[in-house]
Design a protein around this motif. Structure first.
Motif, short mmCIF file in Angstrom:
data_model
loop_
_atom_site.label_atom_id
_atom_site.label_comp_id
_atom_site.label_asym_id
_atom_site.label_seq_id
_atom_site.Cartn_x
_atom_site.Cartn_y
_atom_site.Cartn_z
N SER A 73 0.84 -1.19 0.00
CA SER A 73 0.00 0.00 0.00
C SER A 73 0.88 1.24 0.00
O SER A 73 1.98 1.23 0.56
N GLU A 75 -0.63 4.10 1.09
CA GLU A 75 -1.39 4.97 1.99
C GLU A 75 -0.56 5.31 3.23
O GLU A 75 0.37 4.59 3.59
N LYS A 76 -0.99 6.37 3.90
CA LYS A 76 -0.31 6.77 5.13
C LYS A 76 -0.70 5.85 6.28
O LYS A 76 0.18 5.40 7.04
N PRO A 78 -2.74 2.60 6.28
CA PRO A 78 -3.53 1.58 5.61
C PRO A 78 -4.18 0.60 6.59
O PRO A 78 -3.72 0.42 7.72
N ASN A 418 -6.09 7.77 -1.69
CA ASN A 418 -5.15 6.76 -1.19
C ASN A 418 -4.13 6.32 -2.23
O ASN A 418 -3.19 5.61 -1.90
N ASP A 419 -4.37 6.67 -3.49
CA ASP A 419 -3.45 6.26 -4.55
C ASP A 419 -2.58 7.45 -4.93
O ASP A 419 -3.06 8.42 -5.54
#
Length: 662
Positions: A73, A75-76, A78, A418-419
């Motif tokens: 991931s 994301e910060k 996830p 998130n991407d």
């Protein structure tokens, strides 16, 4: 004063502790904080405080998580669901953008999952952006001395329901650079990928049962032995393609993959050490190539190039120039330069307009602009109407502005984003050299404006030319000014050879070698008056005898250092030093006598050779010189005049010459 000493010591100790703590924080590893709920784990991390680079946009961290089961991931924070129980080593690679410290180290954190759910589904990040079976991504641009992660993704996109097998080959450390850039320190695979040799991969190529192969030597040269069966054209072509790809790189690693189901995507994670001694040019573009070599003869071999820019600090907005070192000899006005400007919206909201203004150096012709790629993909504004997304350009003599209008580019700090790839864009274009181009470095830089915010300036992307080697020849005629020193010819002819930088723009060094053969010259040895001699039994009076020498000299002259300066394309000046040495000096001695007849009726002369002598490498002389050239002084024919000041003995010589540089 004594009462203040304890307080001063305490303050000094606190300062030292604070400095030590700051140093610890700067190099501390990212601390992973998992929150396990059955088989669902929410991840958070504690990172050192960022240290803002003065004048740069706000610093921030970008994240890459490995969950230890083949998933990942960007994301910060996830949330990941594990399908099976077990212990999983989770890694976080955090990259510090616009920060002047070191990036946090990576330390695996083991997470234990006690519950199982084979039906668990995670939201998969979009990895494949093209139509191929293989792609490669990195978590950051390479910075010397830092590690990075390569994410290699492969998939079965065939139309048949059968699983596919084959090999994945990674090629790195390009031969165009003098030193290695990368070293693979660790590979983490989750689908039984196995490292294999080059010979094993070749054995798996299509129709391998029809081929009898010779051994593949260490230089990567593939040969096929003749047999009863002729290799197919497809196999020969694939072998040739692999050979050509390998010729550009120093190192490779190959993995065997098996039974990838239709539509399935699988990933391998590589920790790459970016070597400290890698390219010193922090704007250089390096390439890592991946090859997917299928076993199925109906499928083509695929290639994916990951182009990355070497950076001194992490900045998501950057400018890249492919092929930064050019060969000027083969560079003409039609040679294209490929640029790519990358940008990322790091704000809290979407950007609707992105304007990229690029400064164009005088060597490049803005009228030759050709846009070859962009993200987001937009039509040209002159083909649209209303509020449709489009791209426009404003071209001047020394700048080009690319304007994305009416787009939606999310921000990295925007809720629900998130991407990280969705927050990025780029413009790729080609531009040619102008007709009047000189051999000088050329720089471009971009200013990026998101909506009405302040501009963000990228790095300066510098292109330059390799020095190259320019050989040349010189035909010269020299003449001594004033009196001629003893033992030397008044005139001489020389054939010379030169080596210098190819088509230098201004200042450059040149080395020269001359072969010289002087015309024969005479040197008086002395005279003696009077005397008697007998010729054929008759006595004669000798009025005088004189001796002289005929000398033939072959020399070599070397110019070990010469600094030249091209004032224009047609005028050049230079200064330097010359060392001259005689290869050989052939001396033939003669004696001439004036003899009176015995009856006093007149005189006659007798002359004869009395001896020979040969000397080799006995004389060395040095000289300083200055000269001027007119003509095509960078490459081509030119005429010149050079004035020498010799020492030991001291005399001057002038040389007229014609030269031609290639």
């Amino acid at each position: 004063m004594t009462s203040y000493k304890p307080l001063l010591l305490l303050m000094l100790l606190l300062c030292m502790m604070g400095a030590a703590q700051a140093q610890v924080n700067d190099t501390a590893a990212a601390e992973i904080n998992p929150q396990v709920d059955n088989n669902q784990v929410k991840f958070d991390a504690s990172l050192r405080p960022l240290r803002q680079i003065a004048g740069a946009p706000a610093s921030f961290y970008s994240y890459f998580w490995e969950f230890g089961d083949g998933s990942y991931s960007f994301e910060k924070n996830p949330v990941h669901i594990y399908k099976d129980t077990g212990d999983y080593d989770v890694r976080l690679y955090a990259t510090n953008n616009y920060d002047d410290g070191k990036k946090p180290n990576t330390r695996p954190r083991r997470v234990r999952v006690n519950n199982r759910s084979m039906l668990a589904e995670n939201k998969k990040p979009v990895f494949f952006t093209g139509e191929g079976s293989l792609e490669i991504k990195s978590n950051q641009m390479p910075k010397p001395g830092e590690d990075m992660v390569l994410l290699i993704g492969y998939r079965n996109k065939s139309n048949t329901a059968a699983p596919i097998s084959g090999s994945v080959m990674l090629l790195y450390n390009e031969k165009q650079f003098n030193q290695n850039c990368f070293d693979i320190s660790e590979t983490r695979s989750y689908h039984q990928e196995k490292t294999i040799s080059l010979e094993s991969m070749m054995a798996w190529l299509p129709n391998s049962d029809l081929i009898e192969e010779q051994a593949i030597n260490s230089k990567g040269i593939f040969t096929v032995a003749a047999g009863t069966n002729t290799p197919t054209a497809d196999r020969r072509q694939m072998m040739q393609q692999i050979k050509q790809e390998m010729n550009s790189f120093r190192k490779h690693t190959i993995w065997r993959i098996n039974n990838v189901e239709k539509g399935e995507e699988q990933f391998m994670f590589l920790t790459i050490n970016t070597l400290p001694e890698m390219i010193s040019d922090t704007n250089a573009v390096v390439t890592i190539s991946g090859l997917f070599v299928p076993d199925d003869p109906s499928m083509d071999m695929e290639k994916f190039n990951l182009e990355m820019q070497v950076v001194a600090s992490h900045d998501p907005n950057r400018m890249m120039l492919k092929n930064k070192k050019l060969n000027y000899r083969f560079t003409g006005k039609n040679r294209e330069n490929a640029y790519k400007v990358q940008f990322q919206n790091t704000g809290k909201g979407p950007a609707k307009r992105v304007a990229i203004t690029v400064t164009i150096p005088g060597l490049l012709n803005t009228a030759s602009l050709e846009v070859v790629g962009m993200k987001p993909e937009c039509p040209w504004c002159n083909t649209t109407s209303g509020t449709q997304s489009c791209i426009d350009t404003v071209v001047t003599k020394d700048s080009i502005q690319f304007i994305f209008n009416n787009i939606y580019l999310p921000g990295t700090q925007q809720d629900g984003v998130n991407d990280p790839d969705s927050t990025k864009g780029y413009i790729k274009y080609r531009i040619r050299f102008s007709k009047k181009m000189h051999k000088v470095p050329f720089q471009s830089r971009a200013a990026i404006v998101f909506d009405k915010n302040e501009p963000i300036y990228t790095n300066r992307s510098t292109g330059s030319f390799r020095k190259g080697i320019s050989p040349g020849i010189i035909l010269a005629f020299g003449s001594t000014l004033g009196s001629v020193p003893a033992g030397m010819a008044a005139q001489r002819y020389s054939l010379g050879f030169t080596v210098s930088e190819y088509a230098a723009y201004k200042r450059y060094f040149q080395w020269e070698l001359f072969l010289r053969s002087d015309p024969s010259f005479e040197q008086f040895a002395g005279r003696r008056q009077g005397g008697d001699t007998i010729i054929n039994g008759t006595n004669y009076k000798v009025q005088y005898r004189e001796g002289y020498e005929k000398i033939k000299v072959a020399s070599v002259e070397v110019v070990p250092v010469q600094l030249r300066y091209n004032l224009t394309s047609f005028v050049s000046a230079g200064v330097g030093a010359l060392v001259s040495g005689e290869i050989s000096r052939n001396i033939t001695r003669y004696e001439r006598a004036l003899i009176a007849n015995p009856n006093g009726t007149g005189t006659f002369t007798l002359e004869g050779e009395t001896g020979k002598q040969k000397k080799s490498f006995t004389t060395m002389r040095g000289a300083l010189f200055a000269d001027v050239q007119l003509g095509k002084v960078r490459t081509g024919p030119a005429l010149g005049v050079r004035l020498f000041q010799y020492m030991n003995p001291s005399y001057q010589n002038i040389m007229l010459y014609a030269s031609w540089k290639f």
